[in-house]
Design a protein around this motif. Structure first.
Motif, PDB file in Angstrom:
ATOM      1  N   ALA A 267      13.727  -2.699   7.466  1.00 45.79           N
ATOM      2  CA  ALA A 267      12.821  -2.615   8.610  1.00 45.79           C
ATOM      3  C   ALA A 267      13.599  -2.585   9.923  1.00 45.79           C
ATOM      4  O   ALA A 267      13.312  -1.780  10.829  1.00 45.79           O
ATOM      5  CB  ALA A 267      11.844  -3.776   8.589  1.00 45.79           C
ATOM      6  N   GLU A 268      14.601  -3.467  10.035  1.00 49.62           N
ATOM      7  CA  GLU A 268      15.402  -3.481  11.259  1.00 49.62           C
ATOM      8  C   GLU A 268      16.234  -2.217  11.380  1.00 49.62           C
ATOM      9  O   GLU A 268      16.408  -1.669  12.473  1.00 49.62           O
ATOM     10  CB  GLU A 268      16.308  -4.716  11.281  1.00 49.62           C
ATOM     11  CG  GLU A 268      16.992  -4.926  12.627  1.00 49.62           C
ATOM     12  CD  GLU A 268      17.825  -6.192  12.692  1.00 49.62           C
ATOM     13  OE1 GLU A 268      18.501  -6.386  13.727  1.00 49.62           O
ATOM     14  OE2 GLU A 268      17.817  -6.975  11.711  1.00 49.62           O
ATOM     15  N   ARG A 270      15.378   0.706  10.347  1.00 44.65           N
ATOM     16  CA  ARG A 270      14.470   1.771  10.777  1.00 44.65           C
ATOM     17  C   ARG A 270      14.296   1.752  12.299  1.00 44.65           C
ATOM     18  O   ARG A 270      14.268   2.802  12.942  1.00 44.65           O
ATOM     19  CB  ARG A 270      13.121   1.628  10.065  1.00 44.65           C
ATOM     20  CG  ARG A 270      12.155   2.761  10.373  1.00 44.65           C
ATOM     21  CD  ARG A 270      10.846   2.614   9.628  1.00 44.65           C
ATOM     22  NE  ARG A 270      10.982   3.050   8.231  1.00 44.65           N
ATOM     23  CZ  ARG A 270      10.964   2.234   7.196  1.00 44.65           C
ATOM     24  NH1 ARG A 270      10.819   0.917   7.374  1.00 44.65           N
ATOM     25  NH2 ARG A 270      11.080   2.704   5.956  1.00 44.65           N
ATOM     26  N   ARG A 271      14.177   0.563  12.882  1.00 45.62           N
ATOM     27  CA  ARG A 271      14.001   0.471  14.334  1.00 45.62           C
ATOM     28  C   ARG A 271      15.221   1.020  15.080  1.00 45.62           C
ATOM     29  O   ARG A 271      15.077   1.730  16.085  1.00 45.62           O
ATOM     30  CB  ARG A 271      13.766  -0.985  14.741  1.00 45.62           C
ATOM     31  CG  ARG A 271      12.385  -1.517  14.334  1.00 45.62           C
ATOM     32  CD  ARG A 271      12.063  -2.819  15.057  1.00 45.62           C
ATOM     33  NE  ARG A 271      12.971  -3.898  14.684  1.00 45.62           N
ATOM     34  CZ  ARG A 271      12.777  -4.712  13.642  1.00 45.62           C
ATOM     35  NH1 ARG A 271      11.730  -4.543  12.847  1.00 45.62           N
ATOM     36  NH2 ARG A 271      13.631  -5.689  13.391  1.00 45.62           N
ATOM     37  N   HIS A 272      16.403   0.678  14.599  1.00 48.49           N
ATOM     38  CA  HIS A 272      17.622   1.168  15.262  1.00 48.49           C
ATOM     39  C   HIS A 272      17.769   2.685  15.121  1.00 48.49           C
ATOM     40  O   HIS A 272      18.141   3.374  16.077  1.00 48.49           O
ATOM     41  CB  HIS A 272      18.845   0.463  14.686  1.00 48.49           C
ATOM     42  CG  HIS A 272      19.021  -0.932  15.189  1.00 48.49           C
ATOM     43  ND1 HIS A 272      18.289  -1.998  14.711  1.00 48.49           N
ATOM     44  CD2 HIS A 272      19.845  -1.452  16.147  1.00 48.49           C
ATOM     45  CE1 HIS A 272      18.650  -3.102  15.338  1.00 48.49           C
ATOM     46  NE2 HIS A 272      19.600  -2.791  16.207  1.00 48.49           N
ATOM     47  N   ALA A 274      15.366   4.840  14.669  1.00 50.72           N
ATOM     48  CA  ALA A 274      14.338   5.485  15.489  1.00 50.72           C
ATOM     49  C   ALA A 274      14.757   5.512  16.955  1.00 50.72           C
ATOM     50  O   ALA A 274      14.447   6.478  17.676  1.00 50.72           O
ATOM     51  CB  ALA A 274      13.005   4.750  15.326  1.00 50.72           C
ATOM     52  N   GLU A 275      15.476   4.491  17.398  1.00 51.12           N
ATOM     53  CA  GLU A 275      15.944   4.467  18.780  1.00 51.12           C
ATOM     54  C   GLU A 275      16.956   5.577  19.044  1.00 51.12           C
ATOM     55  O   GLU A 275      17.015   6.122  20.152  1.00 51.12           O
ATOM     56  CB  GLU A 275      16.550   3.103  19.116  1.00 51.12           C
ATOM     57  CG  GLU A 275      16.812   2.915  20.601  1.00 51.12           C
ATOM     58  CD  GLU A 275      17.289   1.522  20.962  1.00 51.12           C
ATOM     59  OE1 GLU A 275      17.808   1.361  22.088  1.00 51.12           O
ATOM     60  OE2 GLU A 275      17.138   0.594  20.131  1.00 51.12           O
ATOM     61  N   ARG A 301       7.179   2.683   4.120  1.00 52.04           N
ATOM     62  CA  ARG A 301       6.880   1.317   4.566  1.00 52.04           C
ATOM     63  C   ARG A 301       5.874   0.668   3.633  1.00 52.04           C
ATOM     64  O   ARG A 301       4.985   1.306   3.115  1.00 52.04           O
ATOM     65  CB  ARG A 301       6.309   1.336   5.983  1.00 52.04           C
ATOM     66  CG  ARG A 301       7.286   1.961   6.981  1.00 52.04           C
ATOM     67  CD  ARG A 301       6.698   1.897   8.382  1.00 52.04           C
ATOM     68  NE  ARG A 301       7.549   2.660   9.291  1.00 52.04           N
ATOM     69  CZ  ARG A 301       7.784   2.325  10.543  1.00 52.04           C
ATOM     70  NH1 ARG A 301       7.266   1.250  11.033  1.00 52.04           N
ATOM     71  NH2 ARG A 301       8.533   3.077  11.289  1.00 52.04           N
TER      72      ARG A 301
END
Length: 301
Positions: A267-268, A270-272, A274-275, A301
């Motif tokens: 999950a973390e 994915r956030r990086h 996406a950034e 997800r």
């Protein structure tokens, strides 16, 4: 040119002005080149060195340094020709990915630097050529030229140039499969920066530390030391953000995301990743493509 004529207070104000007024000052530079105002053109190219790393994908750095090179030739100034050829090589590599042309420009830079008796510019030419050879997969030649660059900088005691050449040597060694040697060279750079008498300016030291920390993350990733890789990439990301080096933020975000995937923190990660995509307009296309590929491979997800 448009904008305020009042003095700028700091580097951030200068950066804002340069980006906002780029169409105007670039047009003025082109006009100066056409009118034969060669000294103004080469001085502009020289003045932009600090800024080009903060706005890498502007789209006109190759043109700017080609203009500067022509003006330096018109002035019959081999030292400025060497500098302009070398900066043109940088732009061809980093901004345009035209590696074979970059090697040619670096060769021209080396020849002009020898004519001028300018050893640091000879070293700079070799370092740029090494990067281009590495990008082309010509790895032994990359290592040989990177090492020769380091030796030239050392020979004249140019610590500022030496730092960048050392980081480049580490990258070339890692690409050749000599990860332990790369790690050793990167640690030498950090040790130099940690010394109280390091003899270089604070801004340059901060930039080199950020790049070297990122390189150490790559070293750890190469050997599967993912926790260590994550720590170094996160540190590098913070440093690049502070410096405003958006294109390198994207690289550190990708490295962070890859380490998180290997550590099971999907999950973390994915956030990086996406950034990285959010920074696409200011990042290297290869980094953006790598982040997109990693995101596509993650489980739903």
């Amino acid at each position: 040119m448009g904008g305020s004529s009042s003095p700028l207070e700091n580097a951030e104000e200068a950066r804002t002005w340069l980006q906002g007024e780029a169409p105007s000052w670039l047009a003025a530079l082109r006009a100066a080149a056409r009118k034969g105002e060669h000294r103004r053109v080469v001085e502009t190219g020289d003045a932009m060195e600090w800024f080009c790393n903060l706005w890498v994908f502007w789209g006109h750095w190759s043109e700017l340094y080609e203009l500067a090179g022509r003006s330096a030739a018109a002035l019959d100034d081999p030292g400025m020709r060497a500098y302009s050829h070398n900066m043109h090589a940088w732009a061809l590599i980093v901004c345009d990915h035209r590696y074979r042309e970059a090697i040619e420009q670096a060769g021209n830079g080396f020849a002009c630097a020898r004519l001028a008796g300018d050893v640091p510019q000879q070293a700079s030419a070799l370092s740029h050529a090494a990067v281009a050879h590495r990008k082309l997969g010509e790895l032994q030649e990359a290592v040989d030229k990177a090492r020769a660059s380091v030796e030239l900088y050392e020979g004249v005691g140019d610590r500022e140039g030496w730092l960048g050449a050392m980081v480049n040597l580490g990258s070339c060694l890692r690409a050749l499969g000599l990860g332990a040697a790369a790690h050793t060279e990167n640690l030498r750079v950090i040790a130099f920066l940690d010394a109280p008498d390091k003899e270089v300016g604070a801004h340059l030291a901060d930039m080199v530390r950020a790049h070297t920390t990122y390189a150490l993350g790559l070293d750890h990733a190469e050997t599967g030391e993912w926790s260590e890789a994550l720590d170094r990439h996160r540190e590098a990301l913070d440093r690049f953000r502070t410096l405003g080096m958006t294109h390198m933020q994207a690289s550190a975000l990708l490295g962070t995301g890859e380490a998180l995937i290997e550590l099971g923190e999907v999950a973390e990660a994915r956030r990086h990743l996406a950034e990285v995509l959010e920074l696409a307009d200011a990042a290297d296309a290869e980094i953006v493509a790598g982040a997109r590929k990693r995101l596509d491979a993650l489980p739903a997800r």
